[in-house]
Design a protein around this motif. Structure first.
Motif, PDB file in Angstrom:
ATOM      1  N   VAL A 151       0.829  -1.204   0.000  1.00 30.27           N
ATOM      2  CA  VAL A 151       0.000   0.000   0.000  1.00 30.27           C
ATOM      3  C   VAL A 151       0.868   1.261   0.000  1.00 30.27           C
ATOM      4  CG1 VAL A 151      -1.677   1.328   1.353  1.00 30.27           C
ATOM      5  CG2 VAL A 151      -1.967  -1.145   1.090  1.00 30.27           C
ATOM      6  N   THR A 152       1.965   1.257   0.763  1.00 31.76           N
ATOM      7  CA  THR A 152       2.874   2.400   0.771  1.00 31.76           C
ATOM      8  C   THR A 152       3.459   2.637  -0.609  1.00 31.76           C
ATOM      9  OG1 THR A 152       3.441   2.020   3.099  1.00 31.76           O
ATOM     10  CG2 THR A 152       4.970   3.359   1.800  1.00 31.76           C
ATOM     11  N   TYR A 153       3.814   1.560  -1.289  1.00 33.18           N
ATOM     12  CA  TYR A 153       4.343   1.682  -2.654  1.00 33.18           C
ATOM     13  C   TYR A 153       3.318   2.322  -3.582  1.00 33.18           C
ATOM     14  CZ  TYR A 153       5.680   0.242  -7.372  1.00 33.18           C
ATOM     15  OH  TYR A 153       5.975   0.231  -8.703  1.00 33.18           O
ATOM     16  N   LEU A 154       2.070   1.881  -3.492  1.00 29.90           N
ATOM     17  CA  LEU A 154       1.027   2.432  -4.355  1.00 29.90           C
ATOM     18  C   LEU A 154       0.777   3.904  -4.049  1.00 29.90           C
ATOM     19  CD1 LEU A 154      -1.544  -0.530  -4.348  1.00 29.90           C
ATOM     20  CD2 LEU A 154      -0.052   0.178  -6.224  1.00 29.90           C
ATOM     21  N   HIS A 155       0.795   4.267  -2.784  1.00 25.92           N
ATOM     22  CA  HIS A 155       0.556   5.658  -2.400  1.00 25.92           C
ATOM     23  C   HIS A 155       1.614   6.599  -3.000  1.00 25.92           C
ATOM     24  CE1 HIS A 155      -2.753   4.557  -0.049  1.00 25.92           C
ATOM     25  NE2 HIS A 155      -2.247   4.596   1.181  1.00 25.92           N
ATOM     26  N   LYS A 156       2.830   6.086  -3.170  1.00 18.87           N
ATOM     27  CA  LYS A 156       3.924   6.929  -3.642  1.00 18.87           C
ATOM     28  C   LYS A 156       3.917   7.138  -5.153  1.00 18.87           C
ATOM     29  CE  LYS A 156       7.180   5.936   0.120  1.00 18.87           C
ATOM     30  NZ  LYS A 156       8.503   5.353   0.464  1.00 18.87           N
ATOM     31  N   LEU A 157       3.144   6.338  -5.863  1.00 17.78           N
ATOM     32  CA  LEU A 157       3.093   6.451  -7.318  1.00 17.78           C
ATOM     33  C   LEU A 157       2.245   7.644  -7.744  1.00 17.78           C
ATOM     34  CD1 LEU A 157       2.505   2.704  -8.308  1.00 17.78           C
ATOM     35  CD2 LEU A 157       4.671   3.952  -8.342  1.00 17.78           C
ATOM     36  N   SER A 158       2.510   8.125  -8.936  1.00 14.59           N
ATOM     37  CA  SER A 158       1.647   9.161  -9.506  1.00 14.59           C
ATOM     38  C   SER A 158       0.295   8.546  -9.835  1.00 14.59           C
ATOM     39  CB  SER A 158       2.281   9.729 -10.776  1.00 14.59           C
ATOM     40  OG  SER A 158       2.314   8.724 -11.784  1.00 14.59           O
ATOM     41  N   GLU A 159      -0.696   9.371  -9.979  1.00 11.38           N
ATOM     42  CA  GLU A 159      -2.051   8.873 -10.258  1.00 11.38           C
ATOM     43  C   GLU A 159      -2.078   8.034 -11.518  1.00 11.38           C
ATOM     44  OE1 GLU A 159      -6.571  10.600 -11.072  1.00 11.38           O
ATOM     45  OE2 GLU A 159      -5.007  11.911 -10.248  1.00 11.38           O
ATOM     46  N   GLU A 160      -1.378   8.477 -12.557  1.00 10.32           N
ATOM     47  CA  GLU A 160      -1.379   7.753 -13.822  1.00 10.32           C
ATOM     48  C   GLU A 160      -0.648   6.412 -13.696  1.00 10.32           C
ATOM     49  OE1 GLU A 160      -2.470   6.919 -17.604  1.00 10.32           O
ATOM     50  OE2 GLU A 160      -3.102   8.618 -16.357  1.00 10.32           O
ATOM     51  N   GLU A 161       0.507   6.437 -13.008  1.00  7.43           N
ATOM     52  CA  GLU A 161       1.278   5.201 -12.819  1.00  7.43           C
ATOM     53  C   GLU A 161       0.503   4.211 -11.959  1.00  7.43           C
ATOM     54  OE1 GLU A 161       4.682   2.751 -13.379  1.00  7.43           O
ATOM     55  OE2 GLU A 161       3.946   4.554 -14.363  1.00  7.43           O
ATOM     56  N   ARG A 162      -0.159   4.715 -10.925  1.00  5.46           N
ATOM     57  CA  ARG A 162      -0.948   3.855 -10.049  1.00  5.46           C
ATOM     58  C   ARG A 162      -2.083   3.189 -10.818  1.00  5.46           C
ATOM     59  NH1 ARG A 162      -1.339   7.210  -5.389  1.00  5.46           N
ATOM     60  NH2 ARG A 162      -3.107   8.243  -6.375  1.00  5.46           N
ATOM     61  N   LYS A 163      -2.698   3.943 -11.696  1.00  5.95           N
ATOM     62  CA  LYS A 163      -3.793   3.407 -12.501  1.00  5.95           C
ATOM     63  C   LYS A 163      -3.317   2.249 -13.359  1.00  5.95           C
ATOM     64  CE  LYS A 163      -7.279   4.794 -15.887  1.00  5.95           C
ATOM     65  NZ  LYS A 163      -7.819   5.928 -16.693  1.00  5.95           N
ATOM     66  N   ILE A 164      -2.112   2.390 -13.899  1.00  4.34           N
ATOM     67  CA  ILE A 164      -1.555   1.328 -14.751  1.00  4.34           C
ATOM     68  C   ILE A 164      -1.217   0.098 -13.916  1.00  4.34           C
ATOM     69  CG2 ILE A 164       0.401   0.687 -16.205  1.00  4.34           C
ATOM     70  CD1 ILE A 164       0.530   3.630 -17.111  1.00  4.34           C
ATOM     71  N   ARG A 165      -0.530   0.316 -12.781  1.00  2.86           N
ATOM     72  CA  ARG A 165      -0.087  -0.804 -11.947  1.00  2.86           C
ATOM     73  C   ARG A 165      -1.264  -1.622 -11.413  1.00  2.86           C
ATOM     74  NH1 ARG A 165       5.083  -1.246 -13.538  1.00  2.86           N
ATOM     75  NH2 ARG A 165       6.348   0.578 -13.002  1.00  2.86           N
ATOM     76  N   ILE A 166      -2.252  -0.926 -10.901  1.00  2.00           N
ATOM     77  CA  ILE A 166      -3.406  -1.632 -10.355  1.00  2.00           C
ATOM     78  C   ILE A 166      -4.229  -2.262 -11.463  1.00  2.00           C
ATOM     79  CG2 ILE A 166      -5.544  -1.374  -9.029  1.00  2.00           C
ATOM     80  CD1 ILE A 166      -4.196   0.908  -7.535  1.00  2.00           C
ATOM     81  N   GLY A 167      -4.366  -1.530 -12.562  1.00  2.00           N
ATOM     82  CA  GLY A 167      -5.138  -2.054 -13.683  1.00  2.00           C
ATOM     83  C   GLY A 167      -4.574  -3.357 -14.217  1.00  2.00           C
ATOM     84  N   ASN A 168      -3.239  -3.472 -14.235  1.00  2.00           N
ATOM     85  CA  ASN A 168      -2.607  -4.701 -14.718  1.00  2.00           C
ATOM     86  C   ASN A 168      -2.976  -5.911 -13.862  1.00  2.00           C
ATOM     87  OD1 ASN A 168      -1.340  -3.384 -16.816  1.00  2.00           O
ATOM     88  ND2 ASN A 168       0.572  -3.046 -15.679  1.00  2.00           N
ATOM     89  N   ILE A 169      -3.168  -5.680 -12.560  1.00  2.00           N
ATOM     90  CA  ILE A 169      -3.467  -6.786 -11.654  1.00  2.00           C
ATOM     91  C   ILE A 169      -4.952  -7.130 -11.644  1.00  2.00           C
ATOM     92  CG2 ILE A 169      -3.528  -7.458  -9.215  1.00  2.00           C
ATOM     93  CD1 ILE A 169      -0.841  -6.189  -8.838  1.00  2.00           C
ATOM     94  N   VAL A 170      -5.826  -6.124 -11.519  1.00  2.00           N
ATOM     95  CA  VAL A 170      -7.266  -6.414 -11.451  1.00  2.00           C
ATOM     96  C   VAL A 170      -7.760  -7.025 -12.755  1.00  2.00           C
ATOM     97  CG1 VAL A 170      -7.694  -4.618  -9.746  1.00  2.00           C
ATOM     98  CG2 VAL A 170      -7.912  -4.073 -12.177  1.00  2.00           C
ATOM     99  N   HIS A 171      -7.006  -6.836 -13.824  1.00  2.00           N
ATOM    100  CA  HIS A 171      -7.356  -7.425 -15.113  1.00  2.00           C
ATOM    101  C   HIS A 171      -7.453  -8.949 -15.032  1.00  2.00           C
ATOM    102  CE1 HIS A 171      -7.206  -8.335 -19.418  1.00  2.00           C
ATOM    103  NE2 HIS A 171      -6.146  -9.092 -19.195  1.00  2.00           N
ATOM    104  N   TYR A 172      -6.703  -9.561 -14.098  1.00  2.00           N
ATOM    105  CA  TYR A 172      -6.698 -11.017 -13.956  1.00  2.00           C
ATOM    106  C   TYR A 172      -7.837 -11.540 -13.079  1.00  2.00           C
ATOM    107  CZ  TYR A 172      -2.096 -11.196 -16.169  1.00  2.00           C
ATOM    108  OH  TYR A 172      -1.057 -11.104 -17.057  1.00  2.00           O
ATOM    109  N   HIS A 173      -8.583 -10.649 -12.439  1.00  2.00           N
ATOM    110  CA  HIS A 173      -9.746 -11.008 -11.628  1.00  2.00           C
ATOM    111  C   HIS A 173      -9.454 -12.092 -10.584  1.00  2.00           C
ATOM    112  CE1 HIS A 173     -11.830  -8.944 -14.946  1.00  2.00           C
ATOM    113  NE2 HIS A 173     -12.735  -8.648 -14.015  1.00  2.00           N
ATOM    114  N   PRO A 174      -8.574 -11.787  -9.619  1.00  2.00           N
ATOM    115  CA  PRO A 174      -8.387 -12.728  -8.506  1.00  2.00           C
ATOM    116  C   PRO A 174      -9.664 -12.792  -7.672  1.00  2.00           C
ATOM    117  CG  PRO A 174      -7.286 -10.644  -8.046  1.00  2.00           C
ATOM    118  CD  PRO A 174      -7.758 -10.563  -9.470  1.00  2.00           C
ATOM    119  N   PRO A 175      -9.810 -13.796  -6.806  1.00  2.00           N
ATOM    120  CA  PRO A 175     -11.046 -13.927  -6.013  1.00  2.00           C
ATOM    121  C   PRO A 175     -11.358 -12.693  -5.180  1.00  2.00           C
ATOM    122  CG  PRO A 175      -9.699 -15.906  -5.806  1.00  2.00           C
ATOM    123  CD  PRO A 175      -8.858 -14.888  -6.507  1.00  2.00           C
ATOM    124  N   CYS A 176     -10.312 -12.088  -4.574  1.00  2.00           N
ATOM    125  CA  CYS A 176     -10.515 -10.892  -3.754  1.00  2.00           C
ATOM    126  C   CYS A 176      -9.167 -10.307  -3.371  1.00  2.00           C
ATOM    127  CB  CYS A 176     -11.331 -11.210  -2.496  1.00  2.00           C
ATOM    128  SG  CYS A 176     -10.472 -12.286  -1.313  1.00  2.00           S
TER     129      CYS A 176
END
Length: 316
Positions: free
Chosen positions: A60-85
């Motif tokens: 979470v600390t790593y994500l907070h430090k990213l720019s809004e655009e970079e954070r969107k990319i990083r999180i988007g790459n993971i949620v794309h795989y649709h883990p259970p939760c």
């Protein structure tokens, strides 16, 4: 394949739901969780997408430090795989962006009610998942914890399994299950014995009926589960069928691919079967500590023979 749902985790660990309330029936089939560290920096070659994803303070600390655009990319790459939760252990402060992504993708986002140390929370969650998703079978018999050793007591109906268990309880040992024993395979070497909930704390004795061992003998008389170490088969007495070797050859019973040491105890009026089971459990424990009574006995015989030989030579 056994499975549980995200909702089961919510209830078990009292998690708060930040997103994905309508997806709590997502199934979980993997018994280990995952912390997506490498995935946040773009490495997805070994991403276990079917596992529960844990976000601790580091992530979470790593994500907070990213720019809004970079954070969107990083999180988007993971949620794309649709883990259970996703489960966040560091509190919900500042997670608006993650909540937004999970709502868009329909992924439950959960948070512990109080911030927890991630390295403490993960083993608890792993242990729960392993037990719930473990391969299991039900067998007939009695399961006891004898001096800390998990023992299965099996035999034909009416042979005296429950009566033997009652004697062991009165000697200070603990009942785990009577009649129906649920065996769970936790690992290639580990079988866990437990009850089926309906028979929890109950012991059925012929001529007496059903009894609740906790009500009769207190909490010390029962425990919820035990690792199975010995499998003891009670049989009717057969003349000349007992072995008198100093060291019995070890035999095994296979439960879901796990071999459990087993032995046979024959029944006869006046024979202290409960005492023999206690002896078997204690003897097994000593062997695990490296002590073998037969080996010590043979070494004494050899030492005595050598001593006799030496004395005979010196007298000639």
């Amino acid at each position: 394949m056994k499975q549980i749902t995200v909702e089961d985790l919510v209830h078990k660990f009292q998690l708060k739901v930040l997103a994905g309330e309508n997806r709590l029936q997502n199934v979980i089939t993997q018994s280990r969780v995952h912390r997506p560290g490498l995935e946040f920096v773009g490495h997805f070659d070994f991403f276990p997408t079917e596992r529960v994803q844990i976000l601790g303070r580091k992530e979470v600390t790593y994500l907070h430090k990213l720019s809004e655009e970079e954070r969107k990319i990083r999180i988007g790459n993971i949620v794309h795989y649709h883990p259970p939760c996703f489960i966040v252990t560091s509190g919900e402060e500042g997670l608006t962006y993650l909540t937004h992504h999970c709502i868009e993708e329909g992924i439950p986002l959960l948070v512990t009610k109080q911030p927890e140390i991630t390295s403490d929370f993960i083993p608890k969650l792993d242990a729960y998942l392993i037990k719930q998703l473990a391969e299991e079978i039900a067998i007939h018999g009695v399961c006891m914890n004898v001096s800390g050793i998990g023992v299965l007591i099996r035999g034909n109906s009416g042979v005296g399994k429950s009566e033997t268990a009652h004697t062991l309880i009165r000697r200070g040992h603990r009942l785990v299950a009577d009649d129906i024993i649920v065996l769970k395979k936790l690992s290639p070497q580990t079988i866990l014995g437990t009850h089926d909930e309906k028979t929890k704390e109950f012991l059925a004795l012929r001529s007496i009926g059903l009894m609740n061992v906790v009500r009769m003998y207190g909490r010390r008389a029962f425990q919820d589960e035990t690792r199975i170490t010995l499998d003891i088969h009670l049989t009717k007495w057969e003349k000349d069928a007992l072995y008198n070797e100093l060291e019995q050859e070890i035999s095994y019973t296979d439960y879901m691919g796990v071999k459990i040491p087993s032995m046979e105890i024959q029944l006869q009026p006046g024979r202290d079967v409960a005492g023999l089971i206690e002896a078997a459990a204690n003897n097994w424990y000593l062997k695990q500590q490296g002590y073998n009574a037969a080996e010590e006995f043979y070494s004494r015989i050899e030492a005595d023979l050598e001593k006799s030989g030496t004395q005979g030579s010196s007298s000639q």
